[in-house]
Design a protein around this motif. Structure first.
Motif, PDB file in Angstrom:
ATOM      1  N   LEU A  19       8.460  39.570  21.714  1.00  0.00           N
ATOM      2  CA  LEU A  19       8.210  40.481  22.814  1.00  0.00           C
ATOM      3  C   LEU A  19       6.724  40.746  22.879  1.00  0.00           C
ATOM      4  O   LEU A  19       6.082  41.002  21.881  1.00  0.00           O
ATOM      5  N   GLN A  20       6.167  40.747  24.080  1.00  0.00           N
ATOM      6  CA  GLN A  20       4.730  40.800  24.233  1.00  0.00           C
ATOM      7  C   GLN A  20       4.279  42.103  24.863  1.00  0.00           C
ATOM      8  O   GLN A  20       4.952  42.679  25.688  1.00  0.00           O
ATOM      9  N   GLU A  96      12.171  49.009  27.701  1.00  0.00           N
ATOM     10  CA  GLU A  96      13.162  48.446  26.788  1.00  0.00           C
ATOM     11  C   GLU A  96      13.315  46.960  27.094  1.00  0.00           C
ATOM     12  O   GLU A  96      13.483  46.581  28.246  1.00  0.00           O
ATOM     13  N   PHE A  97      13.247  46.145  26.039  1.00  0.00           N
ATOM     14  CA  PHE A  97      13.316  44.696  26.196  1.00  0.00           C
ATOM     15  C   PHE A  97      14.693  44.184  25.768  1.00  0.00           C
ATOM     16  O   PHE A  97      15.207  44.570  24.719  1.00  0.00           O
ATOM     17  N   THR A  98      15.253  43.321  26.576  1.00  0.00           N
ATOM     18  CA  THR A  98      16.507  42.645  26.237  1.00  0.00           C
ATOM     19  C   THR A  98      16.253  41.151  26.202  1.00  0.00           C
ATOM     20  O   THR A  98      15.869  40.553  27.216  1.00  0.00           O
ATOM     21  N   GLU A  99      16.445  40.559  25.043  1.00  0.00           N
ATOM     22  CA  GLU A  99      16.181  39.130  24.891  1.00  0.00           C
ATOM     23  C   GLU A  99      17.369  38.304  25.358  1.00  0.00           C
ATOM     24  O   GLU A  99      18.518  38.610  25.059  1.00  0.00           O
ATOM     25  N   ARG A 100      17.060  37.258  26.104  1.00  0.00           N
ATOM     26  CA  ARG A 100      18.046  36.252  26.481  1.00  0.00           C
ATOM     27  C   ARG A 100      17.603  34.932  25.887  1.00  0.00           C
ATOM     28  O   ARG A 100      17.011  34.085  26.548  1.00  0.00           O
ATOM     29  N   ASN A 101      17.870  34.777  24.584  1.00  0.00           N
ATOM     30  CA  ASN A 101      17.416  33.576  23.888  1.00  0.00           C
ATOM     31  C   ASN A 101      18.041  32.309  24.448  1.00  0.00           C
ATOM     32  O   ASN A 101      17.447  31.227  24.365  1.00  0.00           O
ATOM     33  N   ASP A 102      19.250  32.434  25.025  1.00  0.00           N
ATOM     34  CA  ASP A 102      19.888  31.263  25.597  1.00  0.00           C
ATOM     35  C   ASP A 102      19.145  30.767  26.828  1.00  0.00           C
ATOM     36  O   ASP A 102      19.240  29.590  27.202  1.00  0.00           O
ATOM     37  N   LYS A 103      18.355  31.656  27.450  1.00  0.00           N
ATOM     38  CA  LYS A 103      17.582  31.291  28.631  1.00  0.00           C
ATOM     39  C   LYS A 103      16.083  31.216  28.339  1.00  0.00           C
ATOM     40  O   LYS A 103      15.306  30.815  29.219  1.00  0.00           O
ATOM     41  N   ASP A 137      11.044  43.778  34.828  1.00  0.00           N
ATOM     42  CA  ASP A 137      10.325  42.505  34.762  1.00  0.00           C
ATOM     43  C   ASP A 137      11.187  41.450  34.093  1.00  0.00           C
ATOM     44  O   ASP A 137      12.015  41.761  33.221  1.00  0.00           O
ATOM     45  N   VAL A 138      10.977  40.216  34.467  1.00  0.00           N
ATOM     46  CA  VAL A 138      11.537  39.087  33.739  1.00  0.00           C
ATOM     47  C   VAL A 138      10.371  38.302  33.166  1.00  0.00           C
ATOM     48  O   VAL A 138       9.390  38.012  33.856  1.00  0.00           O
ATOM     49  N   ILE A 139      10.453  37.999  31.868  1.00  0.00           N
ATOM     50  CA  ILE A 139       9.392  37.289  31.148  1.00  0.00           C
ATOM     51  C   ILE A 139       9.946  35.942  30.712  1.00  0.00           C
ATOM     52  O   ILE A 139      10.950  35.873  29.988  1.00  0.00           O
ATOM     53  N   ASP A 140       9.324  34.885  31.175  1.00  0.00           N
ATOM     54  CA  ASP A 140       9.738  33.530  30.820  1.00  0.00           C
ATOM     55  C   ASP A 140       8.830  33.035  29.706  1.00  0.00           C
ATOM     56  O   ASP A 140       7.640  32.813  29.914  1.00  0.00           O
ATOM     57  N   LYS A 141       9.388  32.887  28.521  1.00  0.00           N
ATOM     58  CA  LYS A 141       8.589  32.533  27.346  1.00  0.00           C
ATOM     59  C   LYS A 141       8.452  31.015  27.238  1.00  0.00           C
ATOM     60  O   LYS A 141       9.438  30.308  27.079  1.00  0.00           O
ATOM     61  N   ARG A 142       7.208  30.554  27.307  1.00  0.00           N
ATOM     62  CA  ARG A 142       6.929  29.126  27.189  1.00  0.00           C
ATOM     63  C   ARG A 142       5.919  28.901  26.075  1.00  0.00           C
ATOM     64  O   ARG A 142       5.094  29.774  25.791  1.00  0.00           O
TER      65      ARG A 142
END
Length: 505
Positions: A19-20, A96-103, A137-142
């Motif tokens: 999380l950033q 609050e951050f919710t991780e979607r590791n599958d995505k 927000d949606v954060i796309d981790k690359r």
């Protein structure tokens, strides 16, 4: 004398944590700041007024890193000494951050947990009675860069001199941003719709309720970039001619566009309005870092000398020999290692290596197995290959073999870089043609990457407009491609996320 602006912000490096915390414009008021002063435009009276002064920002994370709290404290005044002014504001946002590791994504939900605001302008006092706010927000981790986009809605209710009226400011808008090792940019587009109803007393003591409406559009961008600048050695008798300096610059720019009634002693003109724009900007003092000096004996005068020395100075290449051998083929493992280092994924690599050692030291824990038969866990470059595979940057030539020492083709190199950016999905639907004259020679697995790479300017055709996908890349050619990739992270993203939005939106 203006006290020094106190700003405490967290710039979490790429992939150090899932999380950033992003460097971003403060609050949602369109203001800008440097180390010493913050300023914004206030429209609550129906006339634009510049307020400036102190801003304190405090950022904290939850124990598990799944929440972030940002507290803003403002103490501002207008510099017009003919009128008494003061603005004090305190707001606290919790995300609050919710991780979607599958995505490979994170959803951030931001709410307002605390607020207070008082504005004094002459004899009038405006006090914030209620503030409703929501942001997501949606954060796309690359691997090479995190990209994010969000939307927000809010509404502020102010009282005027306690019981003389009410002003409602409706807020809506969105933000876009990115963060990577080379910098970060967030641009907010904020729309304000203001409705004012208040009692006004004239010189004879007669009072009436006057109303007006106005709109403001604020576009504000906070941008941090790192640049490489070559510095010659002024001394002639030295062991090196010069070297690179990495400078970190942070700049904020803002533009307000407004449509308001013309005001005279708090009375709006019913027929005439004022439409104009106000620009603000602020720069931080640059941070300067000297980098190591390359001393290769076989790159002087070579067409790729500048690319090679840049990458060596940045630790993308770590050759300890005096010879770089620019014309020999670049291998698959060397390029993978270079991309991983260029994206600065080393912090997570170090953690992975430590975890691997901890696992093997525990009793009854089976030793780690390599995903490839031709890459040993003990190999010095194993962690680079492992990270590249886990981040989706590389694949093997088959399910069991990576062929680390095999020569690298242009198609393979471009595919690795576009995967690092996560841009493969930007290609058109299957059935399209690239604009290269040797389009039919491009392998199907590389077609999307080649198309996108040309669109964003990382590659171009030769004098015959050929891409030459199956050509083996020399170490010099791979160096040039890596530098162009870094320049995209450094310059092109900022152009797209700031100038293209603020100047042309």
């Amino acid at each position: 004398m203006i006290k020094k602006l106190m700003i405490c912000f967290m710039l979490t490096l790429l992939l150090m944590s899932p999380l950033q915390a992003y460097g971003a414009p403060s609050g949602f008021d369109g203001g800008v700041n440097n180390e010493y002063q913050y300023e914004e435009i206030v429209f609550i009276t129906g006339e634009p007024m510049k307020f400036s002064g102190e801003l304190d920002v405090k950022v904290s994370e939850g124990k598990n890193g799944d929440t972030e709290t940002v507290k803003y404290t403002y103490n501002l005044t207008n510099k017009d000494e003919t009128i008494k002014t003061k603005l004090t504001r305190k707001v606290t946002f919790v995300t609050e951050f919710t991780e979607r590791n599958d995505k490979g994504q994170v959803i951030g939900q931001t709410t307002l947990t605390n607020y207070s605001e008082k504005i004094e302008i002459g004899k009038d006092k405006y006090e914030l009675e209620d503030f409703q706010f929501s942001k997501s927000d949606v954060i796309d981790k690359r691997p090479a860069s995190d990209f994010y986009s969000g939307n927000f809605e809010g509404r502020k209710y102010y009282t005027v001199n306690r019981d003389e009226g009410q002003i409602v400011v409706t807020i809506s808008g969105g933000d876009v941003g990115y963060e990577n090792f080379w910098g970060s940019t967030e641009t907010q587009i904020i729309n304000y719709y203001i409705t004012s109803n208040r009692k006004v007393t004239d010189e004879d003591g007669d009072s009436e309720t006057v109303s007006w409406e106005g709109s403001v559009k604020a576009q504000v961008s906070d941008s941090l970039t790192k640049k490489l600048v070559y510095s010659e050695n002024e001394a002639s008798l030295s062991s090196f001619n010069g070297g690179y300096i990495r400078t970190t610059n942070r700049e904020m720019v803002s533009r307000y566009e407004y449509d308001l009634p013309r005001m005279q002693d708090n009375i709006p003109d019913k027929k005439r309005r004022t439409s104009d724009r106000i620009n603000l900007s602020a720069k931080m003092v640059p941070k300067v870092e000297r980098l190591v000096v390359p001393k290769f004996r076989d790159v002087g005068g070579h067409w790729a000398e500048e690319y090679i020395t840049k990458l060596y100075s940045l630790d993308v290449f770590d050759e300890s020999q005096n010879f770089f051998t620019p014309e020999i083929p670049m291998t698959r493992v060397e390029f993978t290692k270079g991309v991983i280092r260029a994206c600065d994924i080393r912090p997570s690599m170090e953690e992975a290596e430590k975890e691997s050692k901890r696992r093997t030291s525990r009793r009854k824990e089976p030793p780690e197995e390599s995903p490839f038969k031709d890459v040993e866990v003990e190999d010095e470059d194993y962690q680079y290959i492992k990270q590249g595979l886990e981040k989706g940057i590389i694949t093997g030539v088959s399910s069991d073999y990576f062929k680390p020492k095999a020569s690298l083709t242009k198609a393979e190199a471009i595919t690795i870089l576009i995967r690092a950016l996560g841009f493969g999905s930007r290609a058109p639907n299957p059935g399209y043609y690239t604009s290269f004259s040797d389009d039919d020679k491009i392998p199907s697995w590389a077609r999307d990457s080649v198309y996108v790479a040309r669109e964003i300017g990382i590659i171009e055709g030769d004098s015959y407009n050929r891409f030459n996908p199956n050509k083996v890349m020399t170490r010099a050619e791979a160096s040039a491609m890596l530098v162009r990739f870094l320049e995209f992270l450094e310059k092109d993203l900022q152009q797209d996320y700031r100038e293209n939005i603020i100047l042309y939106n």
